[in-house]
Design a protein around this motif. Structure first.
Motif: not given
Ligand code: GDP
Length: 189
Positions: A41-46, A53-55
């Protein structure tokens, strides 16, 4: 391309919980996006001021036989290769297991930056796990609680220089490309 962090570790240490905390409601489930495989899964992290980007190596079941261990290893190697750095999570309550050792070995061999996170360390529960984690030889462990949001400031401090270095590298490449464009334009005249 922004800085990319892979969250790796054996099943049940809290990878998805941390992924969801970092990504929030934004792109929490992006399995259907083109280019993203079912197992990653990949997402935009804050995190504080940091954006990256976090996987997450989701979709890993408990490795109870050799084939699953092999799958776990391949998936982790792929995630580590895709990322600029890895966050290796262990379960501070369970202590270090043979599967953790397997992951530590993959990460040590990758030669890439690794941040070691000892999860489920809310309150004082993870202290023994943090001390034990030094033995993995992956640097100073950070006590985290993905579920309760503890240790996020320390995680940001560990990540900041890596994110900044990646952003600087991108800026240098972009500048070089601009220079080439300018030279090419000048030659064309
Ligand atoms: P994954 O398999 O590594 O992705 O792990 P999950 O994120 O699915 O978490 C496994 C279990 O650990 C779930 O029941 C979570 O609620 C629990 N968990 C995750 N983070 C924490 C934490 O910081 N503290 C505690 N006590 N439990 C946690």
């Amino acid at each position: 391309m922004s800085f990319t962090l892979a969250i790796v570790g054996r099943p049940n240490v809290g990878k998805s919980t941390l992924f969801n905390r970092l990504v929030g409601k934004r792109l929490a489930l992006v399995d259907d996006q083109p280019g993203v495989t079912r197992d990653l899964r990949e997402g935009a992290a804050r995190l504080g001021d940091l954006r990256f980007t976090v996987i997450d190596t989701a979709g890993l079941e408990d490795a109870t036989d050799d084939s699953l261990q092999g799958r776990m290893r391949r998936l982790t190697e792929r995630a580590v290769e895709m990322a600029d750095a890895s966050l290796f999570l262990i379960d501070g309550r369970a202590g270090i297991t043979p599967n953790d050792e397997l992951f530590a070995e993959i990460l040590r061999r990758s030669g890439r930056p690794v941040i070691l996170g000892v999860n489920k360390a809310e309150g004082r529960q993870g202290e023994a796990g943090v001390i034990e984690a030094y033995a993995l030889g992956l640097g100073e462990p950070i006590a985290l609680s993905a579920e309760h949001g503890e240790g996020m400031g320390e995680l940001a401090v560990a990540l900041a220089p890596l994110v900044e270095a990646a952003e600087e590298a991108v800026a240098v490449v972009e500048e070089a490309e601009t220079d080439v464009d300018v030279e090419e334009d000048a030659e064309g005249e």
